[in-house]
Design an enzyme around this catalytic site. Structure first.
Site, PDB file in Angstrom:
ATOM      1  N   GLU A   1       1.274   3.334   1.881  1.00 47.91           N
ATOM      2  CA  GLU A   1       2.474   2.501   1.871  1.00 47.91           C
ATOM      3  C   GLU A   1       2.280   1.427   0.814  1.00 47.91           C
ATOM      4  O   GLU A   1       1.180   0.918   0.618  1.00 47.91           O
ATOM      5  CB  GLU A   1       2.725   1.848   3.232  1.00 47.91           C
ATOM      6  CG  GLU A   1       3.959   0.947   3.221  1.00 47.91           C
ATOM      7  CD  GLU A   1       4.384   0.474   4.610  1.00 47.91           C
ATOM      8  OE1 GLU A   1       5.491  -0.075   4.728  1.00 47.91           O
ATOM      9  OE2 GLU A   1       3.610   0.651   5.574  1.00 47.91           O
TER      10      GLU A   1
ATOM     11  N   ASN B   1      10.497   5.898  11.518  1.00 41.53           N
ATOM     12  CA  ASN B   1       9.210   5.208  11.573  1.00 41.53           C
ATOM     13  C   ASN B   1       9.308   4.014  12.509  1.00 41.53           C
ATOM     14  O   ASN B   1      10.068   3.084  12.249  1.00 41.53           O
ATOM     15  CB  ASN B   1       8.818   4.723  10.173  1.00 41.53           C
ATOM     16  CG  ASN B   1       7.608   3.816  10.181  1.00 41.53           C
ATOM     17  OD1 ASN B   1       6.473   4.268  10.314  1.00 41.53           O
ATOM     18  ND2 ASN B   1       7.824   2.505  10.061  1.00 41.53           N
ATOM     19  N   GLU B   2       8.568   4.045  13.612  1.00 41.82           N
ATOM     20  CA  GLU B   2       8.414   2.883  14.499  1.00 41.82           C
ATOM     21  C   GLU B   2       9.740   2.272  14.965  1.00 41.82           C
ATOM     22  O   GLU B   2       9.884   1.061  15.042  1.00 41.82           O
ATOM     23  CB  GLU B   2       7.584   1.791  13.826  1.00 41.82           C
ATOM     24  CG  GLU B   2       6.144   2.155  13.614  1.00 41.82           C
ATOM     25  CD  GLU B   2       5.293   0.980  13.152  1.00 41.82           C
ATOM     26  OE1 GLU B   2       5.811  -0.154  13.101  1.00 41.82           O
ATOM     27  OE2 GLU B   2       4.117   1.195  12.832  1.00 41.82           O
TER      28      GLU B   2
ATOM     29  N   CYS C   1       7.124   0.587   6.978  1.00 41.40           N
ATOM     30  CA  CYS C   1       8.306  -0.276   7.068  1.00 41.40           C
ATOM     31  C   CYS C   1       9.198  -0.159   5.843  1.00 41.40           C
ATOM     32  O   CYS C   1      10.360  -0.530   5.900  1.00 41.40           O
ATOM     33  CB  CYS C   1       7.877  -1.727   7.282  1.00 41.40           C
ATOM     34  SG  CYS C   1       7.247  -2.065   8.941  1.00 41.40           S
TER      35      CYS C   1
END
Length: 827
Positions: free
Chosen positions: A60, A381-382, A249
């Site tokens: 990331e 994602n999350e 993120c």
């Protein structure tokens, strides 16, 4: 099976000391303490198969991992696209210095619609770039390639050069420029080594400049405009089975809209793959979620190519139109959802389609006619909104499976290892028959030692697990030890845990948003963390199947939860009142209504505490962890009552108990995670793990009654008189863990042992009848628990040796605070 080990001297008694105590060094006058263990193999029993893709890496763009990191570009803000819209401290001339006259322009004369901002440099003027970290790094004798897009009148000369405070670093180059936008190139050979270089472009006449670039010639695999060699080679040395990219993120934060005139050329957008392919001068730039600008010079094509170069499976992640990482919003736009689903189908075509297909043609034009062979793709994602996420995930999955039934579509379970979001997400994934679920968690070393058995009880017929992000909270050797112990459990459960990757991967030491990280670097060097050495040892010695084995354990020693009490806030102003602590027999241990001063309290953290209007008030709503404490660290079996009121800010309140010091405590975090959930967290040596969590928020201006009942190791929590939850913290932090695997290619048994305590482990090993050679190849990692690898000192380094005492039953002493792999050849 368990038994009490015999000891020559004292064995460490507490879980904390098992992690932090310093090993006693052997000497003639003082023998090293030794505990006895046993490991028994059962080679005839069936163990889980381990795929070659078991361990991988997660990339990331955090901590300047891409620009200023893996992407080898040496010029920062090369296309003058930095903006206050991305970062309040940025301008289009961030990292640039002008000598003379220059004007930043964003008009119809731009290079192209996606590269919108450029520089108008006045006649006789120059512009100088400072690069990253301390400056541009060049090494004597090495080549560097310059390029620029320029628009200039006839007879214009561009002079380009490298220098530092001591003078030139290379012979300047002159480039004749004329006419409309065109790319110009030159090359340099550095005459000196410097970490503080500056790169200058001067023009004899008025000139428009864009995409000012400088790359080392010596990139990874000598690819022009490629990757920084030392970082790429460190990743390659891990031999990862997969590369998960581009986040994180980055994927599910920001606007999901197009980068186009119709959407106002929106910045702060989620990472969308089509922005990142094609010629670099035509790629969009964007705000990075982690607070800086990203160029997309390292884009989807480069990720696919890098995965191929290192022999890893590519595993891209696309947004599901539910934002996460504190934003927590479901995008309700059916047309936009359909567009993102189509973008995902186009991504599969870009990766796998023939060179004659629409997106396969784009890949081929970039230099890769052959398909990349994509087999796995993750959606989302999350997400903290599991139902909203799953409704959208199902639409992605249905569309993908209809056209590409051979693609494994991966879901996720939110940002934590447990709690309401996690449970709801897993329920939906199980009911929906999802193939694989991504789990993420960052916890204390204590948690990793306590939860080696996490996947022992998972449903063998349910969705498989992709452990996409995990790490203990630190880069010391004790963190590596805890992660190694946990990885033995991942391998033992390789029939459930199919993929696993430590996160994050890279950190530029001058631009850190998150720690710990696997590989650290600056503009001149890179170094492996202790955690990296653990990952590399496991990743390069995985094996193909688990050989079932059993081991004795360390006797659990525990007492009641003890400690003082505390109050804190996080990015919030809050007031506390009527604090009372009473013992189990009703005696008052502490009582404070703040009618006077706060003399009973010790301020241990940040923030601004004051007594006002009969309340203890913390007024700084920007401060994080403003802990104040009161009482005796020896308190046990008590009741804590607090009245709390949120005044302003992002979250709620933190009420602590069992407080030993600033790094060791429990707290009830009410209204945490941007006021979306509440949880009980335990901190051990500064690393936190979640013991209990529920969704919920705290109202501003409302007084809450908070009661915490501590009995032994059981804790019950009450909110406004109603039981909120309870837990018993009695799980042992086992320091001795092992797993055995078989490498079918070499025939080796690989005995992997983690001894995360300050006592050596003298171990009787029974090979269960396996016929082996008498010698084993040994790799050992051992260091002081607090040791940290740095640029100049790497105390955590593997040591190889040979052990000649292998027999059907033999003894081996594993050093204190060590990870040891024995590779034993079978006959």
């Amino acid at each position: 099976m368990s038994r009490t080990p015999r000891t020559r001297l004292r064995v460490a008694l507490t879980a904390t000391s098992l992690l932090t105590a310093t090993a006693l060094l052997p000497s003639p006058a003082h023998a090293e303490p030794v505990a006895d263990y046993a490991i028994t193999l059962d080679p005839a029993a069936k163990g889980a198969a381990i795929a070659d893709t078991m361990y991988g890496v997660f990339f990331e763009d955090i901590n300047r991992a891409a620009d200023g990191g893996l992407y080898a570009e040496l010029v920062q803000n090369r296309s003058f696209e930095y903006s206050t819209a991305d970062n309040a401290a940025y301008t289009p001339l961030t990292s640039w210095t002008v000598d003379g006259t220059a004007e930043v322009a964003d008009d119809a004369g731009r290079l192209n619609e996606r590269n919108r901002t450029y520089l108008k440099l006045g006649a006789g003027s120059s512009v100088t770039n400072a690069g990253y970290n301390t400056g541009i790094r060049v090494e004597q004798g090495k080549r560097y390639d310059f390029s620029v897009w320029a628009r200039a009148g006839s007879g214009t000369t561009l002079t380009v050069g490298l220098k530092d405070a001591a003078g030139p670093l290379a012979t300047a180059r002159q480039v004749a420029a004329k006419g409309d936008w065109r790319k110009y190139t030159a090359s340099f050979t550095a005459t000196r080594t410097s970490n503080r270089g500056r790169f200058t472009v001067a023009a004899t006449a008025a000139t428009a400049l864009d995409m000012v670039s400088l790359f080392p010639r010596d990139t990874y695999k000598h690819q022009p405009g490629g990757l920084r060699k030392d970082l790429a080679e460190k990743i390659e040395a891990l031999r990862p089975g997969f590369v998960r990219f581009p986040g994180g993120c980055l994927v599910n934060t920001g606007s999901m809209a197009d980068y186009s005139a119709a959407s106002g050329y929106q910045r702060k957008r989620a990472y969308q793959w089509k922005d990142t392919v094609g010629p670099v001068e035509e790629r969009a730039t964007n705000a990075n979620f982690w607070g800086y600008n990203q160029s997309y010079g390292l884009g989807y094509y480069e990720y696919f190519r890098f995965a191929e170069d290192i022999g890893a499976m590519p595993l891209p992640v696309v947004p599901a139109l539910v934002t996460g990482c504190g934003q927590n919003k479901a995008v309700d736009d059916e047309a936009l959802l359909k567009r993102h689903i189509q973008d995902t189908l186009d991504l599969i075509e870009f990766a796998n389609g023939p060179a004659t297909s629409t997106w396969g043609k784009v890949r081929a034009r970039m230099g890769h006619p052959k398909p990349f062979g994509l087999t796995h793709l993750e959606v989302g994602n999350e997400e903290n909104l599991p139902r909203e996420f799953y409704a959208r995930f199902e639409k992605f999955r249905a569309a993908i499976e209809a056209e590409h039934p051979d693609i494994t579509v991966i879901s996720n379970s939110g940002p934590d290892d447990s709690g309401t979001v996690f449970d709801t997400a897993w329920q939906l994934n199980r009911e929906g028959g999802v193939d694989m679920v991504d789990e993420h968690y960052y916890n204390s070393p204590q948690w990793f030692l306590q939860n080696n058995d996490r996947y022992d009880s998972y449903d063998r017929q349910g969705p498989k697990v992709f452990l996409g992000e995990y790490a203990s909270q630190g880069n010391a050797w004790k963190n590596g030890l805890a992660e190694a112990a946990y990885m033995t459990g991942l391998e033992r459960n390789a029939d459930v845990v199919k993929l696993a990757s430590y996160a994050p991967l890279l950190a530029n030491e001058d631009y850190v948003q998150w720690r710990p990280d696997l590989i650290w670097f600056n503009n001149r060097a890179s170094w492996n963390s202790a955690n990296y050495e653990v990952q590399k040892l496991f990743m390069t010695n995985t094996g193909d199947r688990v050989v079932p084995s059993t081991a004795t354990t360390t006797p659990a020693v525990s007492g009641p939860i003890t400690g003082a009490v505390g109050l804190s806030t996080w990015a919030t102003s809050a007031a506390y009142d009527d604090v009372k602590v009473t013992s189990a027999d009703g005696a008052t241990l502490l009582s404070d209504d703040f009618s006077g001063d706060a003399a009973q309290w010790t301020h241990r953290g940040a923030g601004a505490w004051t007594v006002r209007d009969g309340q203890y008030l913390q007024t700084d709503e920007a401060a994080e962890n403003t802990l104040v404490t009161a009482g005796d660290p020896a308190w046990k079996n008590y009741d804590l009552h607090v009245k709390a009121t949120k005044k302003s800010g992002k979250e709620g309140f933190l009420v602590a108990f069992g407080v030993k010091d600033t790094g060791n405590y429990y707290w009830w975090n009410l209204g945490g995670w941007n006021n979306t959930q509440s949880a009980v967290e335990r901190a051990v040596d500064g690393g936190k793990s979640t013991l209990l969590s529920k969704a919920g928020s705290i109202e501003t201006g409302r007084a809450y009654d908070i009661d915490i009942k501590v009995r032994g190791r059981q804790v019950t929590l009450y909110l406004d008189g109603q039981e909120w939850g309870s837990f018993t913290d009695d799980k042992p932090a086992e320091p001795f863990r092992q797993v055995v695997t078989e490498d079918t290619r070499t025939g080796d048994l690989i005995v992997k042992v983690v001894n995360a305590q300050d006592t050596a482990a003298r171990t009787a090993i029974d090979l269960g009848g396996a016929r082996t050679a008498s010698r084993a190849r040994v790799t050992t990692l051992a260091a002081d628990p607090d040791a940290v690898n740095t640029e100049t000192d790497t105390p955590v380094t593997p040591v190889t040796s040979t052990f000649s005492g292998v027999a059907p039953r033999f003894s081996y002493t594993f050093p204190a605070n060590s990870v040891t792999f024995l590779r034993i050849k079978q006959r």
